[in-house]
Design an enzyme around this catalytic site. Structure first.
Site, PDB file in Angstrom:
ATOM      1  N   GLY A   9       0.820  -1.199   0.000  1.00  0.00           N
ATOM      2  CA  GLY A   9       0.000   0.000   0.000  1.00  0.00           C
ATOM      3  C   GLY A   9       0.851   1.246   0.000  1.00  0.00           C
ATOM      4  N   ALA A  10       1.886   1.262   0.863  1.00  0.00           N
ATOM      5  CA  ALA A  10       2.770   2.421   0.958  1.00  0.00           C
ATOM      6  C   ALA A  10       3.967   2.040   1.818  1.00  0.00           C
ATOM      7  CB  ALA A  10       2.031   3.617   1.564  1.00  0.00           C
ATOM      8  N   MET A  11       4.962   2.949   1.863  1.00  0.00           N
ATOM      9  CA  MET A  11       6.179   2.694   2.632  1.00  0.00           C
ATOM     10  C   MET A  11       6.654   3.984   3.274  1.00  0.00           C
ATOM     11  SD  MET A  11       8.441   0.700   3.777  1.00  0.00           S
ATOM     12  CE  MET A  11       9.872   1.158   4.755  1.00  0.00           C
ATOM     13  N   GLU A  12       7.039   3.874   4.556  1.00  0.00           N
ATOM     14  CA  GLU A  12       7.334   5.031   5.391  1.00  0.00           C
ATOM     15  C   GLU A  12       8.764   5.523   5.286  1.00  0.00           C
ATOM     16  OE1 GLU A  12       7.919   1.385   8.186  1.00  0.00           O
ATOM     17  OE2 GLU A  12       6.629   1.942   6.515  1.00  0.00           O
ATOM     18  N   ASN A  13       9.363   5.566   4.107  1.00  0.00           N
ATOM     19  CA  ASN A  13      10.698   6.134   3.979  1.00  0.00           C
ATOM     20  C   ASN A  13      10.743   7.512   4.636  1.00  0.00           C
ATOM     21  OD1 ASN A  13      11.201   3.932   2.060  1.00  0.00           O
ATOM     22  ND2 ASN A  13      10.038   5.188   0.618  1.00  0.00           N
ATOM     23  N   HIS A  53      -1.361   6.367   8.290  1.00  0.00           N
ATOM     24  CA  HIS A  53      -0.537   5.234   8.734  1.00  0.00           C
ATOM     25  C   HIS A  53       0.935   5.537   8.493  1.00  0.00           C
ATOM     26  CE1 HIS A  53       0.183   0.707   9.030  1.00  0.00           C
ATOM     27  NE2 HIS A  53       1.294   1.130   8.458  1.00  0.00           N
ATOM     28  N   GLU A  54       1.272   5.966   7.289  1.00  0.00           N
ATOM     29  CA  GLU A  54       2.681   6.239   6.966  1.00  0.00           C
ATOM     30  C   GLU A  54       3.193   7.469   7.723  1.00  0.00           C
ATOM     31  OE1 GLU A  54       4.049   3.828   5.473  1.00  0.00           O
ATOM     32  OE2 GLU A  54       2.105   2.956   4.976  1.00  0.00           O
ATOM     33  N   HIS A  58       4.250   6.635  11.157  1.00  0.00           N
ATOM     34  CA  HIS A  58       5.529   5.925  11.164  1.00  0.00           C
ATOM     35  C   HIS A  58       6.717   6.884  11.300  1.00  0.00           C
ATOM     36  CE1 HIS A  58       4.934   1.689  10.682  1.00  0.00           C
ATOM     37  NE2 HIS A  58       4.281   1.772   9.542  1.00  0.00           N
ATOM     38  N   GLU A  79       4.065  -1.603  13.021  1.00  0.00           N
ATOM     39  CA  GLU A  79       2.927  -1.692  12.108  1.00  0.00           C
ATOM     40  C   GLU A  79       1.601  -1.636  12.870  1.00  0.00           C
ATOM     41  OE1 GLU A  79       3.226  -1.170   9.150  1.00  0.00           O
ATOM     42  OE2 GLU A  79       5.337  -1.601   8.787  1.00  0.00           O
TER      43      GLU A  79
END
Length: 859
Positions: free
Chosen positions: A269-273, A303-304, A307, A326
Site C-alpha cells: 500500500g505504501a512505505m514510510e521512507n 498510517h505512513e 511511522h 505496524e
C-alpha cells in the site's frame, strides 16, 4: 524460498562489533559505463563506522558485481564477494569502507524499480527497501539497529525530477544530458528507510507550520495521472495528521520535509521512507470510486505519517518487533481519523469491517503466530507481514488503551519518543513507559496478548425466568485447542430493542471478563432484549457469537440497527459464524442482501458484498450452489435498481453485479452496459467498470481474445495492460490458460502487478474442464519455487507469493484434491516458507468443505 538470507544472530554479532556513523551514497542513473542502461546502473557507498574490537564481518550487496572496494584506502579482494556478502577484517577504531557496484533495476517492486509508462513512454524509478532491499541499490550494513546519517547524491537525465530523504541542496549540470542532485544529510535512520525517486514525475507543493519549524510538503505522481490527482484532499489529510500527531505524541516532526510519491507497480500500500513516503498510484482514482476508497487512502496516508514517529524516529532493534511499528501505525491512523471527523465511531466501524476481519482469518490459519513473533531470520520476517502483525496487533493495542486509559497510553508514548529518539528499542521499552504512565503491570497483559497465538470466542449463556427476564447471565470464553489461552478482556455488552422500526441500544454495561465463565450480575432481572451484543463498541479482539433470538433478530432487522459500530460488530459476528460453519451460507446471503443496501459505512458495503459472493460460491452445498448464486445475482440486481442514481451505493452494487452473473440474462445485460444500453441512471461505465465487465464476460466465455484486445487498444495505460492480461487469463480456453501459465510460472518477463493480475484471474468457477490438469502443474511449480530452480532462482518474493497463493488449485473435487495434496505434502521436501503458504490455502479449502456440509444439512 528467501534469497540472500541474514539471521538475527548474525545481525546481533555485527552490531556488537561495529557501530555505523554515516553513509555517502552516489547513485548513477545516467547509463554511462554500464552494459545496458535500461537494466543496470552504478552506485557507490562510502560508509564511516567504528569497530569496537578486532574481528571479521561483511557488508551486504545484491548486485551484478563489484567495480571496486576499499577499506581505509586499501583494496579488498573482489573475488571474495559471494552470496550477497563482501567480507573484511577490522581492528578497533574508526574506518571508511568504499564500494562501487553494478546493480540491476527491478521489475518486481524490490530494490530500484524501473517503469516506462505505456501511455506516454516516460520513465519512472523508485526504491522499495523494506525489509532488506537497500542492498540491491548500494552496499550497506542491512539491519535496522545500525542506524546512520545519510548523504545521498543522484546522477540522472537533466529533465527528471529527483528526490531523496533529505532536502535538495544543489543541482549541478554534468553535460547537456545529465545533472547531479545533492541532498542534505539526514538524521540517523535505518537503511530500509532510505529512498531515491527519479523520473518524469509531476510535482505539487505545499507546507505545514510544524511545531519544530516549517515543513515543506510535496506530492509527486506520473505525468499521465496529473489531471486525476486530487491534491487538495491529500494535503488536507496530511496536515490534519501532522497536527494530531505532533500534539498527541509530544515530539516535533523530525525529518525536515515531507514528500508523498504515488508510484506505479507497487507491491504494497505504501512505505514510510523517512521524509519520502511512497504510495501505490492506484490511490489516484481515474474512475469513480466510493467514499470508502477515499477513506482507505486517508488511512494509508495517516498510517505512513505516524511511522515518522513510531518506526522512523524510534526503530525496532530487530524485526521481532516488526508488529509493534505496524500495529501502532494501524492504531494511530484510525485514532487520528476518529479525532478529526464528525463521527468518532465511524473510523473504528471501518476498522472492524475490514482490518479485524483480516486479523481473524489470519489468526485461524495453521500458520498463525504470536503477535510478538520469533523472527530468527529475514525469511521469517517476510512471511510475517500479515494480518497478525498489522490488524491483530492494532486490535490488541486498542484493548491496551481500554485497559490503561487513553490519557495514560498517550503519556507513555510521549515519554517513549522523548527517551529513545533516533535510537532503537525493544518491546519492553514501550511497556516500561506505559507502566510508568499508568501504574499498570503489563507483564500479564503482554503474556496473554502478545506472546500467545489464537483468537478467543465469546458467547452469552443465560437462563430466563417466567416473565422473560434473565435469571442468570454469563459470558463464556473458549479458545482453540491448538492455542488454549483464555484471556482477560475489557468488553461492553449492549442490549438492543426494536422500537418503532429501529433497533436501538437501551442499556450498556462495560466490564472485565476472564477465564472460561464470567457472571454478569448487572443483567440479572433485566428483561431479555431483542438483541444482546457482546463486545459492543468493539473494544476487544474476540469472535462474537449470538444467541438464537439475537441471531433471528439480526437476520430480519440488521438494516434497522441504528449504530454503524454495532452493525460492524454484528456483520463480523455473522461472517465468523458463516466461516465457522455455524450459520448456513444461504442464511448469510439473505442477511447480506437485507442489510447491505442501507448500510451507511461504505467499507462495510464492499466487505459484505464480497463475503456474500464467497458464501454463495465457496460455502454452499454444490447441489444448491446454482440456486443460491441465482438468488445472490437477482438480489444484487434488485438492490442496484433501487439504489439512488449516482450514489456510492449504486457504484458499489454495480461493481458487485458482474462477478455475480452466471446466466444468459446477466450476460446480455453486461454486454448492453458496454454498448451503453440499459445502464442504470446515474451510473457511468468508465474505464475501471468496463474492465470489470470485460473480465467477467471473459470468465463466462462471452468475449474472446479479439474483444479484449479492442478494449486494450482503447485504454493504452498500464492499468489497461494489466487488466487485459487478467481478462485473457480468465478466458475458459485451453490456449488462454496455457499462455497465462507460461507467463507467470515459466517465464521471467512479466512485471509484478501484471503478474498478480494474471494469477488472480486464472482459476474461475465453471472452468473445470480446462483447469483440472493444472493441479499437478501447481505442485511442480511449488517444488521449483522451494528449490529456487530455473526462473525461480531470480524471481522476487512477491512473484513467488503470487503463484503459491493465487494459483492454488480450486478443482472440481476439492475433497479428493485435499487427500492428494496431503500425500504430496507428506512425501515432498519443501522450504518452510513454501509449505506455509500451501498449508494456508489447504486450510481455506477444508473450511469451505465444512461450510458446504452445514449448507447441505440446512437444506
Amino acid at each position: 524460498m528467501f534469497p540472500d538470507n541474514l539471521t538475527r544472530a548474525e545481525a546481533q554479532a555485527r552490531s556488537e562489533l561495529i557501530d555505523t556513523l554515516s553513509y555517502r551514497v552516489v547513485v548513477d542513473l545516467t547509463g554511462r559505463a554500464v552494459p545496458d542502461a535500461e537494466t543496470t546502473f552504478l552506485s557507490t557507498s562510502e560508509v564511516a563506522f567504528t569497530a569496537r574490537t578486532s574481528g571479521r564481518t561483511h557488508i551486504d550487496l545484491i548486485g551484478e558485481g563489484l567495480r571496486s572496494a576499499t577499506l581505509d584506502g586499501v583494496a579488498l579482494d573482489l573475488g571474495s564477494f559471494a552470496e550477497s556478502r563482501l567480507p573484511f577484517d577490522v581492528i578497533a577504531g574508526e574506518h571508511l569502507l568504499s564500494v562501487t557496484a553494478l546493480c540491476r533495476y527491478s521489475r518486481s517492486g524490490e530494490g530500484l524499480h524501473r517503469f516506462v509508462d505505456p501511455s506516454d513512454q516516460r520513465t519512472y524509478l523508485y526504491t522499495q527497501f523494506e525489509v532488506s532491499d537497500a542492498r540491491r541499490v548500494y552496499a550497506c550494513f542491512e539491519q535496522p539497529d545500525l542506524k546512520a546519517r545519510f548523504t545521498v547524491s543522484v546522477l540522472a537525465p537533466s529533465g527528471w525530477t529527483v528526490i531523496s530523504n533529505g532536502a535538495q541542496t544543489a543541482v549541478t549540470a554534468l553535460d547537456g544530458a545529465s545533472c547531479r542532485w545533492d541532498f542534505a544529510e539526514t538524521q540517523p535512520i535505518s537503511t530500509y528507510l532510505t529512498a531515491v525517486v527519479a523520473g518524469d514525475y509531476a510535482t505539487l507543493t505545499d507546507s505545514y507550520p510544524g511545531t519544530g519549524g516549517e515543513v515543506a510538503m510535496a506530492i509527486l505522481c506520473r505525468a499521465s495521472l496529473r489531471d486525476d490527482l486530487d491534491a487538495d484532499r491529500i494535503f488536507a489529510t496530511t496536515k490534519t495528521g501532522f497536527g494530531i500527531f505532533e500534539d498527541r505524541f509530544g515530539y516535533p516532526y523530525a525529518f525536515g520535509k515531507y514528500d508523498q510519491v504515488f508510484v506505479p507497480e507497487y507491491n504494497g500500500g505504501a512505505m514510510e521512507n523517512a521524509g519520502c513516503v511512497t504510495l501505490r498510484d492506484d490511490y489516484i482514482y481515474r474512475s469513480r470510486v466510493t467514499e470508502a476508497s477515499y477513506e482507505a487512502r486517508d488511512n494509508t496516508i495517516l498510517h505512513e505519517l505516524s511511522h515518522m514517529w513510531f518506526g522512523d524516529l524510534v526503530t525496532m532493534r530487530w524485526w521481532d518487533d516488526l508488529w509493534l511499528k505496524e500495529s501502532f501505525a494501524e492504531f494511530a491512523s484510525h485514532f487520528s481519523l476518529s479525532q478529526s471527523g464528525d463521527d468518532p465511531d465511524h473510523p473504528w466501524a471501518t476498522f472492524c469491517n475490514s482490518r479485524k476481519t483480516w486479523a481473524y482469518r489470519a489468526d485461524q490459519l495453521p500458520s498463525t503466530h504470536p503477535i510478538a513473533a520469533d523472527m530468527v531470520d529475514l525469511e521469517a520476517v517476510e512471511l510475517n507481514f500479515d494480518g497478525i502483525t498489522y490488524a491483530k496487533g492494532a486490535s490488541v493495542l486498542r484493548q491496551l488503551v481500554a485497559f490503561v486509559g487513553l490519557d495514560e497510553f498517550l503519556g507513555g508514548v510521549r515519554a517513549y519518543f522523548a527517551d529513545h529518539a533516533f535510537g532503537n528499542t525493544e518491546l519492553n521499552d514501550l511497556l516500561t513507559a506505559l507502566h510508568k504512565s499508568s501504574g499498570r503491570d503489563l507483564g500479564h497483559w503482554s503474556a496473554e496478548w502478545l506472546e500467545k497465538a489464537g483468537v478467543n470466542t465469546v458467547r452469552p449463556r443465560f437462563e430466563l425466568d417466567d416473565v422473560g427476564a434473565y435469571r442468570s447471565f454469563a459470558v463464556d470464553q473458549t479458545a482453540p485447542p491448538e492455542w488454549p489461552t483464555l484471556r482477560s478482556h475489557r468488553i461492553a455488552i449492549g442490549l438492543y430493542r426494536l422500537d418503532g422500526g429501529t433497533l436501538r441500544r437501551t442499556q450498556r454495561i462495560e466490564t472485565d471478563i476472564s477465564g472460561a465463565v464470567t457472571d454478569i450480575a448487572e443483567l440479572v432481572g433485566v428483561s431479555q432484549p431483542d438483541l444482546v451484543l457482546l463486545n459492543d463498541d468493539d473494544l476487544t479482539y474476540a469472535k462474537v457469537r449470538l444467541d438464537d433470538r439475537s441471531l433471528e433478530t439480526l437476520v430480519e432487522n440488521i438494516h434497522r440497527l441504528d449504530s454503524p459500530l454495532a452493525r460492524a460488530v454484528c456483520w463480523g459476528a455473522a461472517w465468523d459464524m458463516c466461516r465457522d460453519a455455524e450459520l448456513p451460507a444461504a442464511a448469510y446471503v439473505e442477511l447480506a442482501l437485507r442489510g447491505v443496501g442501507v448500510e451507511s459505512d461504505l467499507t462495510a458495503v464492499g466487505s459484505v458484498l464480497g463475503q456474500g459472493l464467497k458464501a454463495a460460491v465457496d460455502f454452499t452445498d454444490p447441489a444448491i450452489t446454482a440456486t443460491v448464486l441465482d438468488r445472490w445475482e437477482r438480489g444484487v440486481l434488485d438492490l442496484l435498481e433501487l439504489a439512488e442514481p449516482g450514489s456510492d451505493h449504486q457504484v458499489a452494487l454495480a461493481k458487485a453485479y458482474p462477478p455475480a452473473v452466471s446466466g444468459a440474462a446477466g450476460v446480455a445485460r453486461l454486454r448492453g452496459w458496454l454498448d451503453g444500453d440499459g445502464v442504470p441512471d446515474g451510473l457511468t461505465i468508465d474505464a475501471s467498470m468496463r474492465w470489470l465487465i470485460v473480465t467477467q464476460l471473459a470468465r463466462l466465455g462471452a468475449v474472446d481474445e479479439a474483444a479484449i484486445e479492442v478494449e486494450a487498444q482503447a485504454d493504452r495505460t498500464i492499468m489497461g495492460a494489466e487488466q487485459a492480461a487478467g481478462a485473457r487469463a480468465a478466458l475458459p480456453s485451453a490456449e488462454a490458460k496455457a499462455a497465462a501459465w507460461r507467463q507467470v510460472v515459466d517465464e521471467d518477463s512479466v512485471p509484478n502487478e501484471t503478474h498478480k493480475r494474471i494469477c488472480l484471474q486464472f482459476w474461475q468457477r465453471g472452468q473445470d474442464a480446462v483447469l483440472d490438469s493444472y493441479v499437478a502443474r501447481y505442485l511442480a511449480a511449488a517444488q521449483d519455487i522451494s528449490a529456487s530452480r530455473g526462473v525461480w532462482a531470480r524471481k522476487g518474493i512477491s512473484l513467488r507469493k503470487n503463484v503459491l497463493a493465487l494459483l492454488f488449485p480450486q478443482p472440481s473435487d476439492p475433497a479428493a484434491f485435499v487427500s492428494h495434496l496431503d500425500a504430496w505434502l507428506a512425501d515432498t521436501e519443501l522450504a518452510d516458507s513454501v509449505r506455509r503458504v500451501v498449508e494456508e490455502r489447504r486450510d481455506d479449502t477444508l473450511r469451505s468443505l465444512r461450510c458446504q456440509s452445514t449448507s447441505a444439512a440446512a437444506r
